[in-house]
Design a protein around this motif. Structure first.
Motif: not given
Length: 204
Positions: A39-45, A165-169, A48-53
């Motif tokens: 929950v914390v990771t999904a709602l923070w990462a 990692v760079g694929a289009p949205d 904020t655009g940290h999709l891979l992390l």
């Protein structure tokens, strides 16, 4: 589809489960901790655009979702409470993942279509398990369907990682669209299954 891996995952997690039990860690603690991290990771990462992390962290804890069950069986404490807790907290984790994506799409731009699809996945994804739970509460079964929880999570996390990692949205948008349709179909399949059982009981 991915539920077929459950046997292999159980064998893999058995020594880990035994080790945690020896350390005094309870199955409930593992369930709660895993949910909090997701929950914390999904709602923070995600927002904020940290999709891979975010995807990598969430994937680790999603893959260990069956660890608490293995621990409970090893300890001889498996029962209704553990099943209830696990299923209930799963809804928090799943909801946070799609909510995080909704926030990312709306914060990073005005991608309303993708945001709506992510929201649809969130809503429909909550109805799929509800249909099963309600059916079982009425003495019937409503499992199965083309998009069970493991399948939905695997697809959305792979797509999110790809965009990270760079694929289009649009890759994630397409996957969310497919998941929306698949979730809706799964709900219809489960409703149809319950309808057949209900009609058969009336005929008897």
């Amino acid at each position: 589809m991915l539920n077929g891996l459950r046997g292999a995952m159980t064998r893999f997690f058995t020594p880990i489960a035994k080790g945690l039990l020896r350390l005094g860690v309870s199955p409930d603690a593992v369930t709660i901790t895993g949910t909090l991290v997701v929950v914390v990771t999904a709602l923070w990462a995600f927002p904020t655009g940290h999709l891979l992390l975010g995807t990598l962290v969430i994937a680790v804890f999603v893959l260990t979702d069956s660890l608490d069950g293995v621990m409970a069986r090893q300890a001889g404490t498996s029962g209704r409470w553990g099943a209830f807790l696990d299923s209930t907290l799963d809804r928090f984790g799943d909801g946070a993942i799609f909510a995080g994506l909704v926030l990312w799409f709306t914060a990073g731009g005005d991608d309303r279509l993708s945001a709506v699809l992510a929201l649809a996945c969130l809503v429909l994804g909550s109805i799929v398990p509800y249909a099963r739970a309600r059916a079982e509460g009425l003495g019937m079964t409503a499992s199965g369907g083309i998009a069970e929880r493991a399948d939905r999570l695997a697809l959305v996390l792979v797509a999110t990682a790809a965009v990270g990692v760079g694929a289009p949205d649009v890759v994630l948008t397409v996957v969310l669209g497919l998941l929306t349709v698949a979730s809706a179909v799964t709900i219809v399949q489960r409703m149809s299954k319950v309808h057949r059982q209900a009609m058969a009981s009336v005929a008897e």
